[in-house]
Motif scaffolding. Structure first.
Motif, short mmCIF file in Angstrom:
data_model
loop_
_atom_site.label_atom_id
_atom_site.label_comp_id
_atom_site.label_asym_id
_atom_site.label_seq_id
_atom_site.Cartn_x
_atom_site.Cartn_y
_atom_site.Cartn_z
N ILE A 118 50.95 67.40 -14.92
CA ILE A 118 52.04 66.60 -14.37
C ILE A 118 53.13 66.52 -15.43
CG2 ILE A 118 50.61 65.21 -12.83
CD1 ILE A 118 50.69 62.98 -14.93
N GLU A 119 54.37 66.37 -14.97
CA GLU A 119 55.47 66.21 -15.92
C GLU A 119 55.41 64.82 -16.54
OE1 GLU A 119 59.31 66.88 -14.31
OE2 GLU A 119 59.14 69.05 -14.49
N THR A 120 55.46 64.76 -17.86
CA THR A 120 55.46 63.46 -18.54
C THR A 120 56.56 63.42 -19.58
OG1 THR A 120 53.86 64.20 -20.20
CG2 THR A 120 52.98 63.09 -18.25
N THR A 121 57.09 62.23 -19.80
CA THR A 121 58.03 61.99 -20.88
C THR A 121 57.32 61.17 -21.95
OG1 THR A 121 58.83 59.94 -19.89
CG2 THR A 121 59.97 61.96 -19.26
N ARG A 122 58.02 60.89 -23.04
CA ARG A 122 57.41 60.07 -24.09
C ARG A 122 56.99 58.70 -23.55
NH1 ARG A 122 61.52 62.36 -28.07
NH2 ARG A 122 62.96 61.13 -26.86
N PHE A 124 52.73 54.85 -21.91
CA PHE A 124 52.06 54.04 -20.89
C PHE A 124 50.62 54.51 -20.69
CE2 PHE A 124 50.87 53.30 -16.45
CZ PHE A 124 50.93 51.92 -16.43
N ILE A 125 50.40 55.82 -20.60
CA ILE A 125 49.05 56.35 -20.41
C ILE A 125 48.17 55.98 -21.61
CG2 ILE A 125 47.70 58.50 -20.32
CD1 ILE A 125 50.09 59.68 -18.70
N LEU A 160 39.60 50.14 -32.14
CA LEU A 160 40.96 50.43 -32.61
C LEU A 160 41.06 51.86 -33.11
CD1 LEU A 160 43.84 49.55 -33.36
CD2 LEU A 160 42.92 48.75 -35.54
N ALA A 161 40.06 52.31 -33.85
CA ALA A 161 40.05 53.70 -34.33
C ALA A 161 40.02 54.68 -33.16
CB ALA A 161 38.86 53.92 -35.26
N LEU A 162 39.18 54.40 -32.17
CA LEU A 162 39.12 55.26 -30.98
C LEU A 162 40.45 55.27 -30.24
CD1 LEU A 162 35.61 54.47 -29.43
CD2 LEU A 162 36.37 56.59 -30.51
N CYS A 163 41.08 54.11 -30.14
CA CYS A 163 42.36 54.01 -29.44
C CYS A 163 43.44 54.82 -30.15
CB CYS A 163 42.80 52.56 -29.30
SG CYS A 163 41.78 51.61 -28.17
N LEU A 164 43.45 54.79 -31.47
CA LEU A 164 44.45 55.57 -32.22
C LEU A 164 44.23 57.07 -32.03
CD1 LEU A 164 44.68 53.46 -35.48
CD2 LEU A 164 46.37 53.60 -33.63
N ILE A 165 42.98 57.49 -32.05
CA ILE A 165 42.66 58.91 -31.81
C ILE A 165 43.05 59.30 -30.39
CG2 ILE A 165 40.75 60.56 -31.59
CD1 ILE A 165 39.39 58.94 -33.89
N TYR A 166 42.74 58.43 -29.43
CA TYR A 166 43.09 58.68 -28.03
C TYR A 166 44.61 58.79 -27.85
CZ TYR A 166 43.84 57.73 -23.08
OH TYR A 166 44.28 57.78 -21.79
N ALA A 167 45.35 57.86 -28.46
CA ALA A 167 46.81 57.88 -28.33
C ALA A 167 47.39 59.15 -28.95
CB ALA A 167 47.42 56.65 -28.97
N ALA A 168 46.87 59.57 -30.10
CA ALA A 168 47.34 60.80 -30.72
C ALA A 168 47.07 62.00 -29.82
CB ALA A 168 46.67 60.98 -32.09
N ALA A 169 45.90 62.03 -29.18
CA ALA A 169 45.56 63.12 -28.28
C ALA A 169 46.48 63.11 -27.04
CB ALA A 169 44.10 63.02 -27.86
N VAL A 170 46.76 61.92 -26.51
CA VAL A 170 47.64 61.83 -25.34
C VAL A 170 49.03 62.35 -25.69
CG1 VAL A 170 48.87 60.20 -23.83
CG2 VAL A 170 46.40 60.00 -24.14
N PHE A 171 49.58 61.94 -26.83
CA PHE A 171 50.92 62.38 -27.20
C PHE A 171 50.95 63.86 -27.55
CE2 PHE A 171 52.15 58.01 -27.22
CZ PHE A 171 53.52 58.05 -26.97
N ARG A 172 49.84 64.40 -27.97
CA ARG A 172 49.80 65.83 -28.30
C ARG A 172 49.60 66.73 -27.09
NH1 ARG A 172 50.84 70.34 -29.61
NH2 ARG A 172 49.61 71.64 -30.96
N TRP A 173 48.67 66.37 -26.20
CA TRP A 173 48.27 67.30 -25.15
C TRP A 173 48.62 66.90 -23.73
CZ3 TRP A 173 43.99 66.77 -28.86
CH2 TRP A 173 43.98 67.82 -29.77
N VAL A 174 49.04 65.68 -23.49
CA VAL A 174 49.32 65.28 -22.10
C VAL A 174 50.78 65.51 -21.78
CG1 VAL A 174 49.41 63.33 -20.50
CG2 VAL A 174 47.43 63.67 -21.96
#
Length: 90
Positions: A42-46, A51-52, A76-90
């Motif tokens: 899906i098209e996503t912006t920053r 939000f995701i 918190l550590a898991l959330c930071l890893i998850y957020a980094a992955a979302v911004f990188r690959w989603v």
């Protein structure tokens, strides 16, 4: 802060969210966004990715509380890893 019965961690959390929103607004002004298609197809912006990542982090923290209990440092550590992955690959 007393009128809302907030604690300092709660206030820090909401200040961090406000800072993220200000940062995203500044980035949108300085470097206009171009939607991209990632792993979700899906098209996503920053802003969409923010939000995701916030929504997913909330579910990660709730799951952590259900399984592991109150200290949320691991979540918190898991959330930071998850957020980094979302911004990188989603």
């Amino acid at each position: 802060m007393e009128w809302m019965a907030w604690t300092w961690p709660t206030a820090a959390f909401f200040c961090a969210i406000a800072a993220l929103l200000v940062l995203m607004t500044a980035l949108a002004i300085l470097r206009p966004e171009v939607p991209r298609v990632g792993i979700l197809r899906i098209e996503t912006t920053r802003g969409d990715r923010l939000f995701i990542s916030l929504l997913g982090s909330a579910f990660l923290c709730l799951g952590w509380l259900a399984v592991m209990g109150p200290p949320l440092w691991g979540a918190l550590a898991l959330c930071l890893i998850y957020a980094a992955a979302v911004f990188r690959w989603v």
